[in-house]
Design a protein around this motif. Sequence first.
Motif, PDB file in Angstrom:
ATOM      1  N   ASN A  22     -70.868  45.438  55.541  1.00  0.00           N
ATOM      2  CA  ASN A  22     -70.646  44.703  56.394  1.00  0.00           C
ATOM      3  C   ASN A  22     -70.172  43.353  56.101  1.00  0.00           C
ATOM      4  OD1 ASN A  22     -73.700  46.248  57.213  1.00  0.00           O
ATOM      5  ND2 ASN A  22     -72.130  45.948  58.959  1.00  0.00           N
ATOM      6  N   LEU A  23     -69.988  43.141  54.842  1.00  0.00           N
ATOM      7  CA  LEU A  23     -69.635  41.734  54.393  1.00  0.00           C
ATOM      8  C   LEU A  23     -67.970  41.718  54.330  1.00  0.00           C
ATOM      9  CD1 LEU A  23     -70.507  39.354  52.714  1.00  0.00           C
ATOM     10  CD2 LEU A  23     -69.983  40.555  50.372  1.00  0.00           C
ATOM     11  N   LYS A  24     -67.527  40.731  55.432  1.00  0.00           N
ATOM     12  CA  LYS A  24     -66.173  40.285  55.639  1.00  0.00           C
ATOM     13  C   LYS A  24     -65.566  39.285  54.724  1.00  0.00           C
ATOM     14  CE  LYS A  24     -66.520  44.028  58.221  1.00  0.00           C
ATOM     15  NZ  LYS A  24     -65.852  45.423  57.568  1.00  0.00           N
ATOM     16  N   LEU A  25     -66.552  38.355  54.403  1.00  0.00           N
ATOM     17  CA  LEU A  25     -65.840  37.265  53.668  1.00  0.00           C
ATOM     18  C   LEU A  25     -67.015  36.783  52.577  1.00  0.00           C
ATOM     19  CD1 LEU A  25     -63.521  35.174  53.510  1.00  0.00           C
ATOM     20  CD2 LEU A  25     -64.927  33.635  54.990  1.00  0.00           C
ATOM     21  N   ALA A  26     -66.530  36.482  51.296  1.00  0.00           N
ATOM     22  CA  ALA A  26     -67.537  36.126  50.478  1.00  0.00           C
ATOM     23  C   ALA A  26     -66.741  35.173  49.459  1.00  0.00           C
ATOM     24  CB  ALA A  26     -68.092  37.321  49.848  1.00  0.00           C
ATOM     25  N   ILE A  27     -67.091  33.868  49.737  1.00  0.00           N
ATOM     26  CA  ILE A  27     -66.453  32.719  49.141  1.00  0.00           C
ATOM     27  C   ILE A  27     -67.519  31.981  47.845  1.00  0.00           C
ATOM     28  CG2 ILE A  27     -65.255  30.541  48.907  1.00  0.00           C
ATOM     29  CD1 ILE A  27     -63.980  31.429  51.595  1.00  0.00           C
ATOM     30  N   ALA A  28     -67.509  32.236  46.772  1.00  0.00           N
ATOM     31  CA  ALA A  28     -68.472  31.668  45.844  1.00  0.00           C
ATOM     32  C   ALA A  28     -68.240  30.409  45.600  1.00  0.00           C
ATOM     33  CB  ALA A  28     -68.244  32.427  44.490  1.00  0.00           C
ATOM     34  N   GLY A  29     -67.076  29.817  45.376  1.00  0.00           N
ATOM     35  CA  GLY A  29     -66.815  28.439  45.458  1.00  0.00           C
ATOM     36  C   GLY A  29     -66.704  28.121  43.724  1.00  0.00           C
ATOM     37  N   ASP A  30     -65.873  29.114  43.121  1.00  0.00           N
ATOM     38  CA  ASP A  30     -65.572  28.710  41.706  1.00  0.00           C
ATOM     39  C   ASP A  30     -64.145  28.744  41.444  1.00  0.00           C
ATOM     40  OD1 ASP A  30     -65.599  31.469  42.145  1.00  0.00           O
ATOM     41  OD2 ASP A  30     -66.152  32.126  40.071  1.00  0.00           O
ATOM     42  N   SER A  31     -63.367  28.885  42.785  1.00  0.00           N
ATOM     43  CA  SER A  31     -62.072  29.024  42.568  1.00  0.00           C
ATOM     44  C   SER A  31     -61.299  28.610  43.850  1.00  0.00           C
ATOM     45  CB  SER A  31     -61.691  30.487  42.417  1.00  0.00           C
ATOM     46  OG  SER A  31     -60.110  30.712  42.631  1.00  0.00           O
ATOM     47  N   VAL A  32     -59.859  28.133  44.031  1.00  0.00           N
ATOM     48  CA  VAL A  32     -59.271  27.786  45.137  1.00  0.00           C
ATOM     49  C   VAL A  32     -57.928  28.515  45.036  1.00  0.00           C
ATOM     50  CG1 VAL A  32     -60.450  25.709  45.796  1.00  0.00           C
ATOM     51  CG2 VAL A  32     -58.703  25.747  44.168  1.00  0.00           C
ATOM     52  N   SER A  33     -58.121  29.521  44.547  1.00  0.00           N
ATOM     53  CA  SER A  33     -56.671  30.541  44.614  1.00  0.00           C
ATOM     54  C   SER A  33     -56.853  31.452  45.805  1.00  0.00           C
ATOM     55  CB  SER A  33     -57.122  31.690  43.519  1.00  0.00           C
ATOM     56  OG  SER A  33     -55.808  32.410  43.485  1.00  0.00           O
ATOM     57  N   SER A  34     -55.737  31.305  46.536  1.00  0.00           N
ATOM     58  CA  SER A  34     -56.022  31.647  48.034  1.00  0.00           C
ATOM     59  C   SER A  34     -56.098  33.326  48.184  1.00  0.00           C
ATOM     60  CB  SER A  34     -54.642  31.340  48.635  1.00  0.00           C
ATOM     61  OG  SER A  34     -53.307  31.737  48.072  1.00  0.00           O
ATOM     62  N   THR A  35     -55.838  33.936  47.301  1.00  0.00           N
ATOM     63  CA  THR A  35     -55.308  35.107  47.047  1.00  0.00           C
ATOM     64  C   THR A  35     -56.571  35.969  46.227  1.00  0.00           C
ATOM     65  OG1 THR A  35     -54.119  35.260  45.128  1.00  0.00           O
ATOM     66  CG2 THR A  35     -53.125  35.469  47.413  1.00  0.00           C
ATOM     67  N   ALA A  36     -57.481  34.995  45.896  1.00  0.00           N
ATOM     68  CA  ALA A  36     -58.824  35.375  44.763  1.00  0.00           C
ATOM     69  C   ALA A  36     -59.916  34.876  45.296  1.00  0.00           C
ATOM     70  CB  ALA A  36     -58.369  35.263  43.361  1.00  0.00           C
ATOM     71  N   VAL A  41     -62.195  22.470  43.493  1.00  0.00           N
ATOM     72  CA  VAL A  41     -63.471  22.959  42.879  1.00  0.00           C
ATOM     73  C   VAL A  41     -63.883  21.663  42.039  1.00  0.00           C
ATOM     74  CG1 VAL A  41     -64.294  24.290  40.934  1.00  0.00           C
ATOM     75  CG2 VAL A  41     -62.743  25.517  42.540  1.00  0.00           C
ATOM     76  N   SER A  42     -65.239  21.499  42.193  1.00  0.00           N
ATOM     77  CA  SER A  42     -65.670  20.283  41.506  1.00  0.00           C
ATOM     78  C   SER A  42     -66.919  20.640  40.730  1.00  0.00           C
ATOM     79  CB  SER A  42     -66.321  19.353  42.551  1.00  0.00           C
ATOM     80  OG  SER A  42     -66.867  18.281  42.076  1.00  0.00           O
ATOM     81  N   THR A  43     -67.042  20.043  39.787  1.00  0.00           N
ATOM     82  CA  THR A  43     -68.428  20.133  38.663  1.00  0.00           C
ATOM     83  C   THR A  43     -69.573  18.959  38.951  1.00  0.00           C
ATOM     84  OG1 THR A  43     -67.259  19.291  36.918  1.00  0.00           O
ATOM     85  CG2 THR A  43     -67.222  21.864  37.262  1.00  0.00           C
ATOM     86  N   ASP A  44     -69.142  18.176  39.995  1.00  0.00           N
ATOM     87  CA  ASP A  44     -69.868  17.023  40.095  1.00  0.00           C
ATOM     88  C   ASP A  44     -71.402  17.340  40.702  1.00  0.00           C
ATOM     89  OD1 ASP A  44     -67.886  15.590  39.277  1.00  0.00           O
ATOM     90  OD2 ASP A  44     -67.263  15.052  41.269  1.00  0.00           O
ATOM     91  N   GLU A  45     -71.142  18.511  41.725  1.00  0.00           N
ATOM     92  CA  GLU A  45     -72.598  18.774  42.431  1.00  0.00           C
ATOM     93  C   GLU A  45     -72.320  20.449  42.701  1.00  0.00           C
ATOM     94  OE1 GLU A  45     -75.137  17.394  42.953  1.00  0.00           O
ATOM     95  OE2 GLU A  45     -74.486  15.258  42.682  1.00  0.00           O
ATOM     96  N   SER A  46     -73.473  21.019  42.144  1.00  0.00           N
ATOM     97  CA  SER A  46     -73.558  22.450  42.401  1.00  0.00           C
ATOM     98  C   SER A  46     -75.123  23.054  42.384  1.00  0.00           C
ATOM     99  CB  SER A  46     -72.828  23.199  41.249  1.00  0.00           C
ATOM    100  OG  SER A  46     -73.459  23.004  39.944  1.00  0.00           O
ATOM    101  N   ARG A  47     -75.186  23.921  43.358  1.00  0.00           N
ATOM    102  CA  ARG A  47     -76.419  24.609  43.288  1.00  0.00           C
ATOM    103  C   ARG A  47     -76.350  26.047  42.523  1.00  0.00           C
ATOM    104  NH1 ARG A  47     -80.034  26.898  42.022  1.00  0.00           N
ATOM    105  NH2 ARG A  47     -81.787  27.902  43.288  1.00  0.00           N
ATOM    106  N   LEU A  48     -75.461  26.573  42.492  1.00  0.00           N
ATOM    107  CA  LEU A  48     -74.937  27.842  41.820  1.00  0.00           C
ATOM    108  C   LEU A  48     -73.757  27.692  40.793  1.00  0.00           C
ATOM    109  CD1 LEU A  48     -75.540  29.984  45.023  1.00  0.00           C
ATOM    110  CD2 LEU A  48     -77.102  29.580  43.165  1.00  0.00           C
ATOM    111  N   TYR A  49     -73.907  28.415  39.811  1.00  0.00           N
ATOM    112  CA  TYR A  49     -72.679  28.555  38.799  1.00  0.00           C
ATOM    113  C   TYR A  49     -72.259  27.223  38.091  1.00  0.00           C
ATOM    114  CZ  TYR A  49     -72.624  32.144  42.737  1.00  0.00           C
ATOM    115  OH  TYR A  49     -72.690  33.017  43.662  1.00  0.00           O
ATOM    116  N   GLY A  50     -72.524  26.238  38.530  1.00  0.00           N
ATOM    117  CA  GLY A  50     -71.984  25.008  37.664  1.00  0.00           C
ATOM    118  C   GLY A  50     -70.846  24.390  38.443  1.00  0.00           C
TER     119      GLY A  50
END
Length: 245
Positions: free
Chosen positions: A40-54, A71-80
């Motif tokens: 059922n998962l149709k979109l999953a953006i982790a936030g560790d990349s801004v590559s439009s195709t990845a 992508v910023s390392t100033d603030e993160s809840r996950l992954y850094g």
Amino acid sequence: KISDATGGLPILKTKAASTDTVDYGEVKDTGNRTDSLSSNLKLAIAGDSVSSTAMDLSSADHDVTVDGVTVSTDESRLYGSSLRFISDETHRLTVEHADMAFGTGDFCVEFWVYNLKDKNYNAYVSTRETANNTEAGWVIASNTSGYLYVHSNNALAGEYASNIKLPLNTWCHVAYTRASGKHRLFLNGVAAANASTISRNYTEDKLCIGDNGYSQDEPINAYMQDIRVYKGAAKYTTNFTPPNR
């Protein structure tokens, strides 16, 4: 910590930091975490990349249009790291596909957000493509006081002065679900006191993150990550526990 969570688990696999024995989700491991609702998962953006195709890590593998977001390392809840949206610039992500049109069925949209500024109409995720009198799209937003709500020509869940308030400068988990016609809004796993069964046929298929879909006048000043869209499954119908730290 990750082991105590019953919802909002990271998209990516994580591990304990080298100085710790507990996995809080702050260190990225290899690969994606298993999702029982992957079909059922149709979109999953982790936030560790801004590559439009990845960016989309779901099996749907949608292209994402990136406008200004970094992508910023100033603030993160996950992954850094996380995605940085700046309100006085043209910052948003867009996915346009039939998967984003939910019709009248069940769905879930969830994300982590670190809000830096309250203002009238912060549009975090939206499929609305006209400003007024539309029932074909929806928006998850907050107002000048930080109160969260879902709008689609009516307040569907949450209110402009409800019990569900998004604090500033704090990582929070937000989820909007519809199960058997009932709309619910969750903040950190706790449902808003009000929900509704107002009928909606969501036919708009352009999903925008960080602003609305019809103009760029309701942008957020925030960090976001782990943005997920499920179609055909509500995922959450009762309160749950997202990862804490």
